[in-house]
Design a protein around this motif. Sequence first.
Motif, PDB file in Angstrom:
ATOM      1  N   TYR A   1      53.261  65.547  18.258  1.00  0.00           N
ATOM      2  CA  TYR A   1      53.432  64.076  17.664  1.00  0.00           C
ATOM      3  C   TYR A   1      53.845  63.815  18.670  1.00  0.00           C
ATOM      4  O   TYR A   1      53.676  62.597  18.200  1.00  0.00           O
TER       5      TYR A   1
ATOM      6  N   ASN B   1      44.400  60.818  11.866  1.00  0.00           N
ATOM      7  CA  ASN B   1      44.596  62.003  11.617  1.00  0.00           C
ATOM      8  C   ASN B   1      43.537  62.977  10.875  1.00  0.00           C
ATOM      9  O   ASN B   1      42.803  63.752  10.274  1.00  0.00           O
TER      10      ASN B   1
ATOM     11  N   LEU C   1      54.415  59.734  12.592  1.00  0.00           N
ATOM     12  CA  LEU C   1      54.504  61.111  11.876  1.00  0.00           C
ATOM     13  C   LEU C   1      54.969  62.321  12.577  1.00  0.00           C
ATOM     14  O   LEU C   1      55.654  63.673  11.274  1.00  0.00           O
TER      15      LEU C   1
END
Lengths: 241, 754
Positions: B447, B307, B375
Amino acid sequence: MQRNRSDISLIITAHNEGLLLGATINSALAAAKEAQSQGFVTETTIYLDRADRPTSEFARTLAKDLDIPVIETDFGDQGKVRNLACQTASTGYIAFLDGDDLWSENWISLAMQIALKNKMYIVHPEMNWFFGGSNNILLKVDQESESFDPSFLRAGNPWDALCLAHRDTYLATPYCNRDIATGFAYEDWHWNCETVAKGYVHKVAKGTIHFKRRREISQNTQATSRKVLIRDTPLLLYPEK
Amino acid sequence: MQFNVSNDTLRIAKSFFPELQAIKDGKNWNVKFNNKITHIPLFDSELVASQIGESFNSEAGTLELFFLWIDAGREQEIIPTRLFDEKFYLARNPDVQKSNMWAFDHFLLFGAEENRLPNSKTPDCAPEQVIEMRYQDATLSESDLGFLKSIIGFFKRQDVKLAIQQGDSREILTKLPEDENVLLLFNANVYRKSIASQHPELHIPEGKEFLHWIRNGRHLEAAFTPFFSIRHYRNTYSDLQKLSNEGLHQHFLNHGLYENRNGSSVFNAGQYANINRLKNRSSAVLFALKKLQDEGTPIPTRALTINHKSKLEHLAELGQQAELMAERLQSPEIRAQVKKAEAYEPRIDFRPQGRQVLCPQLNHPADDLHSADQLIYNNLAKTRYKALMLIPHCRMSGAARVSGALAHVLAKHFGDENICIVTTDGTAFEHPEWFPENVDILDLHKYTAHLDRDFKIQALVLLLRGVNAQHIYNVNSRLGWETIHSYGKQLSTLCSINSYMFCSDRTESGQRTGYPQEFFTSTFFYHEHFFVDNLQLKKELVQDHLLTKKFADKIVVLNTPTSQQISVAAEPGWKLSKLWNRKKRVFWAGRFDRQKNFNLLVEIAKNMPDIEFWVWGKPVLDSAPKDISEIKNIKLLGEYGDFSELPLESCHVWLYTSLWDGTPTIILDVATAGIPVVASPTGGIPELLDGFPEFLVSETDLLNPNAYISRIRSLVDNSDGAFERAHELQSRVTQLHDAVAFGEAIIETINLGA
């Protein structure tokens, strides 16, 4: 009966393996011999759970020749067989082997060297070497290594049940029943989660291998295709932030 | 750290450390190092240690080993780098051959500075100060230019391509590092680390990493991105096994990258391309990196989710670890054990090549699920919720409004802090005002978008179990339905499952389809309750399945509460306005598609030229008729944000033409506003308009424009009477669709379950 803390029961569970059991027992005897050469005392037992006739016949004659005890059960559930084997065993340590898999010769001796360091240790081989229907290698992670993240257990099973541990470990955390009808399975995975949650430590014996035969569809593959889930276990809850 | 060294040793040491200060001490020299030295360019400590027979500890021993090598290692002619090719050097330099000097000493003391090559491929194997000088004014060799020409298709900038074609070294060096694809794919830190681990003797001047790769790295196995590993590429693709390192680089940058071959073990390019529906020869790696750079979209990999660009270095390290694991299979101790087992079972077949080595948190099949789960966990506001409401997303739709109404009830019952709204099939959340203010919202879709279907479902299961949800409310979430379909049996033992259904859709041939057909039967027994917003759907389900009362009671009809925001037209004072009297107006709003029967509206409008049709909406599923703009009395007004924003004071009649539906919230709004309506007899509308035949078209006239036209005509011709009846409908609707009754009905289902 007085249990010797370093004696090991080698439990082979069979069901419908037929002649494949021969190679399995060969590998177990070789591992036992190597362990004996290191001073360990081993005893081997074959458990036949709802075994088909050819497997039963073959196992019995083989066991007679080799002077290995055979115990027949009618569970249809490997977890229950393992639980019974642990209750019955007279040794301090227990190692399991499926009737169609093989151990590397050094497995028992190296795993015992680790297991004896701490009663809370559960020892796994360094790798599962799949053969037959698959040629993958699955490397096991040592729980005490930096790269181990317990949250992985929520998504997948880093180990399996073919481990070596103290008898008390198995008795304190028996395998749960296999019950595909309710949609819950993955007893091995569940057992690993439960033991981690209870503070046991899964270790890896470097240089050791379990050779796992992939015949048609394995139980895990069946579980996946049947849309089953692992039973509830504390590790499935997100840790509080 | 201090050393006492001879003249000769000092001379050699100075070729590595030109600034080294030495103080005369008798015949020898005292040299002192103030800083801790763990790395010496052109000196591979581990290599020297292994050859000189010393155990090497980088913490303490680099300098000791260095001086040991100068004194003893050189006598044994131990070359401290694998990159110095003695035979090549001697063959190329006959003067050295004649001099009887050890070739490496010559290179070190003279050759490197004279730009003599240490080998045929990596010219920049030389002491640090030599490399620094060289890179101040570095140029590209003919071979470098040839290589760049061979990968010219990879570069994005036209001026870069032109400079390469013209062989303009200066221009290339200026512009190449700015090329978009180079910036995306080439990671200087990854390259630097990879060189440091594989060739610690190589020095790279700061900021010159890409140039270093062109001049040297293309011939080595060093990685410049976690998405490409020479070793993985060579071992994975049998057609490429004979290619040199340079050839593999060329293949990847020209072909593999765009064929979405897996350049490394940590990223499944083909799967990513499929999930993101990339066009043929569109590179998944470049696409993912661009999305990360421009939009911050995480890149799912087998090892971890990227990310942020900084994580690419870690990913490269994990990729390297995965390769080391694969090499472990070749180790003598593993090989010996496998060979022994092969004696009992030949099918074990010791062939390490071609096997996939899996390891949790590196490349395990469950890694994608694990990283998505992490996540989700990291983005959860809390870790425990009593109830999770699953919705696909929140756009302008009746279902979204109903989910808002349901959320209010649940928040009141369980407490705001105990419910979480989860968007599963999209990220849009356009109407937060429909939901309780303090309720947590999780964008699960964000996600899990990269996961395949089964993993998406499993991620949702992990979420439900992770937060220990006791109640699931599924309002039109496809992922929710699929999850209940797959794991409803187990989930129903852990929590209560409730789903909302609105209506069956229709296929082109008129067959009923949609969630009631797709999932009702297979998930019936896992549900605590089904909620429907109209009796018609319940009747349909009961009839279809011959449900007895006990089972039919599981289906609860909930009257969607009317909106509190709509100002009720108690007295149509606007009738006095000029606008009202100038022209009659019919309003219509909805998607321009088959379900809403937009074509019927067009047909009606064509036959009522004296009436203006004010229309809100846009084509969604199907395309709208092309000739709408030619119909003068249809006024297209785009989309609206909220019903209360519409100019209701100008509306004489609201027209509703849907072919199938539940109880449309817009009809509830129209009725609440006290406006006359002409509506098709679908779903819950006949229940709603029961007793108002002037507003409701008969079932046999569903597709007949004249039936709508005659009602509209009658209502606009007698507006007073029409509004009087609309007021009667208003009273009925506000009474039947009361928010308190709606809430009580839901809470009753919770209490029943308890």
